[in-house]
Enzyme design. Structure first.
Site, mmCIF file in Angstrom:
data_model
loop_
_atom_site.group_PDB
_atom_site.id
_atom_site.type_symbol
_atom_site.label_atom_id
_atom_site.label_comp_id
_atom_site.label_asym_id
_atom_site.label_seq_id
_atom_site.Cartn_x
_atom_site.Cartn_y
_atom_site.Cartn_z
ATOM 1 N N ARG A 183 0.827 -1.211 0.000
ATOM 2 C CA ARG A 183 0.000 0.000 0.000
ATOM 3 C C ARG A 183 0.861 1.261 0.000
ATOM 4 O O ARG A 183 0.488 2.282 -0.583
ATOM 5 C CB ARG A 183 -0.945 -0.036 1.203
ATOM 6 C CG ARG A 183 -2.081 -1.082 1.002
ATOM 7 C CD ARG A 183 -2.640 -1.540 2.339
ATOM 8 N NE ARG A 183 -3.834 -2.369 2.232
ATOM 9 C CZ ARG A 183 -3.847 -3.686 1.986
ATOM 10 N NH1 ARG A 183 -2.713 -4.336 1.776
ATOM 11 N NH2 ARG A 183 -4.981 -4.364 1.949
ATOM 12 N N GLY A 217 -1.326 -12.179 -5.022
ATOM 13 C CA GLY A 217 -2.750 -11.851 -5.104
ATOM 14 C C GLY A 217 -3.027 -10.417 -4.683
ATOM 15 O O GLY A 217 -3.894 -9.740 -5.256
ATOM 16 N N ASP A 270 -4.001 -15.533 7.361
ATOM 17 C CA ASP A 270 -2.770 -16.093 6.784
ATOM 18 C C ASP A 270 -2.008 -16.980 7.774
ATOM 19 O O ASP A 270 -0.984 -17.568 7.412
ATOM 20 C CB ASP A 270 -1.849 -14.967 6.308
ATOM 21 C CG ASP A 270 -2.425 -14.244 5.090
ATOM 22 O OD1 ASP A 270 -3.237 -14.853 4.361
ATOM 23 O OD2 ASP A 270 -2.067 -13.072 4.880
ATOM 24 N N ARG A 306 -5.043 -24.267 1.214
ATOM 25 C CA ARG A 306 -4.262 -24.478 2.443
ATOM 26 C C ARG A 306 -4.880 -25.509 3.384
ATOM 27 O O ARG A 306 -4.174 -26.021 4.264
ATOM 28 C CB ARG A 306 -4.039 -23.144 3.165
ATOM 29 C CG ARG A 306 -3.024 -22.284 2.430
ATOM 30 C CD ARG A 306 -2.713 -20.983 3.126
ATOM 31 N NE ARG A 306 -1.644 -20.300 2.406
ATOM 32 C CZ ARG A 306 -1.378 -19.009 2.492
ATOM 33 N NH1 ARG A 306 -2.110 -18.230 3.288
ATOM 34 N NH2 ARG A 306 -0.389 -18.482 1.811
HETATM 35 C C1 S3P Z 1 -4.275 -9.141 2.182
HETATM 36 C C2 S3P Z 1 -5.515 -9.670 2.444
HETATM 37 C C3 S3P Z 1 -5.772 -11.098 2.665
HETATM 38 C C4 S3P Z 1 -4.479 -11.864 2.950
HETATM 39 C C5 S3P Z 1 -3.370 -11.478 2.023
HETATM 40 C C6 S3P Z 1 -3.070 -9.992 2.135
HETATM 41 C C7 S3P Z 1 -4.133 -7.685 1.959
HETATM 42 O O1 S3P Z 1 -6.358 -11.643 1.498
HETATM 43 O O2 S3P Z 1 -4.701 -13.257 2.868
HETATM 44 O O3 S3P Z 1 -2.193 -12.206 2.310
HETATM 45 O O4 S3P Z 1 -2.989 -7.176 1.978
HETATM 46 O O5 S3P Z 1 -5.159 -7.020 1.773
HETATM 47 P P1 S3P Z 1 -7.976 -11.674 1.267
HETATM 48 O O6 S3P Z 1 -8.435 -10.297 1.074
HETATM 49 O O7 S3P Z 1 -8.131 -12.519 0.019
HETATM 50 O O8 S3P Z 1 -8.521 -12.341 2.492
#
Ligand code: S3P
Length: 446
Positions: free
Chosen positions: A35, A103, A329, A360
């Site tokens: 961010r 992701g 996580d 997982r």
């Molecule tokens: C994250 C949100 C989570 C987390 C990921 C980081 C983030 O994912 O599992 O490692 O930085 O916003 P989800 O929004 O899919 O739960």
């Protein structure tokens, strides 16, 4: 990480160890690092970041922001300078944005692009290319963005941003900070007010940092804990000086390791303890874990402390599913703690774990079973009968990590309390979030 080429895999057997002792400092928080680069790239002027996580996922975000016109430079260890282009002024990238394994990069950047007059393609590794993007495609399409995705709403995909985008009010169907953040980031360059309703609170780093950069954002929480987040669009962001606190999700592996290895006594410095991230500590304390917070303070607008963790006799519990978003996580690490605890640990409500870097639930059930733990997999959780502290037998063959850094690190920790060690098939994915993991672990073994 672009493939799981077996000829390039880096296996390692994690062997049983004597007590872990000493002090370590975990690297910067991954969520906050992503961010800080994204918002720095949208502010006009120079943002300075210290303590940035220099893992592959964050480097993918940095490369993408450069490809869209920002200057993102490394000045020294964890010290970065970001010169932003201003909200609305992202440039069209010339080549596909390679998101690697990340992701968070993918979903948050899709939000940014969605309200800019540009087209971008997103590609990723084999793990990321299986993960669902429909959850962001749906709200961002309502805002006017146009998508051409691979079957099942996955990468590779192409996104044509809308200009101007349309503000929406969106109630999150899944508890996901990534979906929430994608919409809020799209809202930055959308005329009017964009609203996200969050029935179950998730990590709130985007809200904190957007405010810090000067966006008009307010959060209302009703009597049931439902949060309504509103952001005023066509924002002007002011550059910031950001100190990134240590990542509680990285600390998790060392917290569990110190709890389960007899005789251990470890201090983990500078751990972020934002309540939307601290669920694991709460659960481990309920299991009997001795985890003390030293020197509580604030770093970069987030609560932080040093954690003093000592070996403890853990007892299995039924984990309240309501705590899941604040430790989403950390379940792979918790499953390892449960495998060494006395009695039974039951987890439920964890469907989201099936769509992380790997499934997982299935992957940890297989890995722990291979290491000799007693585990059964249900639709939405694992049931684990612990050894009561006796070492796990360990593995003969290597366990499969499926390009998932947190599986690799969790099973590395399991190997520390095993008879013959645990072999992890590939340690390379660890570099996505925690490049110094093995060095820190080896240092604590003395
Ligand atoms: C994250 C949100 C989570 C987390 C990921 C980081 C983030 O994912 O599992 O490692 O930085 O916003 P989800 O929004 O899919 O739960």
């Amino acid at each position: 990480m672009s493939s799981a080429d077996p000829t390039q895999m880096r296996p390692r057997r994690f062997l049983p160890t004597g007590p872990l002792t000493g002090r370590i400092r975990v690297p910067g928080d991954k969520s906050i690092s992503h961010r800080s680069i994204m918002l720095g790239a949208l502010a006009v002027g120079e943002t300075r970041v210290t303590g940035l996580l220099e893992g592959e996922d964050v480097l993918a975000t940095a490369a993408a922001m450069r490809a869209m016109g920002a200057s993102v430079e490394r000045l020294g260890d964890g010290e970065w300078r970001v010169s932003g282009v201003g909200v609305g002024a992202l440039l069209q990238p010339e080549a596909a944005l390679d998101m690697g394994n990340s992701g968070t990069s993918t979903r948050l950047l899709m939000g940014l692009v969605a309200s800019h007059p540009i087209t971008a393609s997103f590609v990723g590794d084999a793990s990321l290319s299986k993960r669902p993007m429909g959850r962001v495609i749906e709200p961002l399409s309502r805002m006017g963005a146009d998508f051409t995705a691979s079957p099942g709403g996955t990468l590779p995909l192409m996104l044509r941003g809308a200009a101007p985008a349309v503000p929406i009010e969106y109630r999150l169907p899944v508890a996901s900070a990534q979906v929430k953040s994608a919409i809020l980031l799209a809202g930055l360059n959308t005329p009017g007010i964009t609203t996200v309703i969050e029935p179950v609170p998730t990590r709130d780093h985007s809200e904190r940092m957007l405010r810090g950069f000067g966006a008009q954002l307010d959060v209302e929480t009703d009597a049931d804990g439902v949060r309504t987040i509103r952001i005023v669009g066509e924002a002007e962001l002011r550059p910031q000086v950001i100190e990134v606190p240590g990542d509680p999700s990285s600390a998790a592996f060392f917290i569990v390791a110190a709890l389960i290895v007899p005789g251990s006594d470890v201090v983990i410095e500078n751990v972020g303890l934002n309540p939307t991230r601290a669920g694991l500590i709460e659960v481990l304390r309920l299991m009997g874990g001795q985890i003390d917070e030293l020197n509580p303070r604030e770093v970069g607008g987030e609560p932080v402390a040093d954690l003093h963790v000592r070996h403890s006799v853990l007892t299995g519990i039924a984990v309240d599913p309501a705590v899941a978003p604040s430790m989403i996580d950390e379940f792979p690490a918790l499953f390892v703690a449960a495998a060494l605890a006395q009695g039974r640990t039951v987890t439920t409500g964890l469907d989201e774990l099936r769509v992380k870097e790997s499934d997982r639930l299935a992957v940890m059930a297989a890995a722990l079973t291979a290491a000799g733990a007693r585990v059964s997999e249900t639709e939405d959780g694992l049931i684990i009968d612990g050894t009561g502290g006796d070492p796990l037998p360990g593995t003969g063959h290597a366990i499969a990590t499926h390009l998932d850094h947190r599986i690799a690190m969790s099973m590395a920790v399991a190997g520390l309390v095993s008879t013959r060690g645990v072999e992890v098939d590939d340690t390379r994915p660890i570099a996505t979030s925690f490049p110094v993991f093995e060095a820190l672990l080896d240092g604590l073994r003395g």
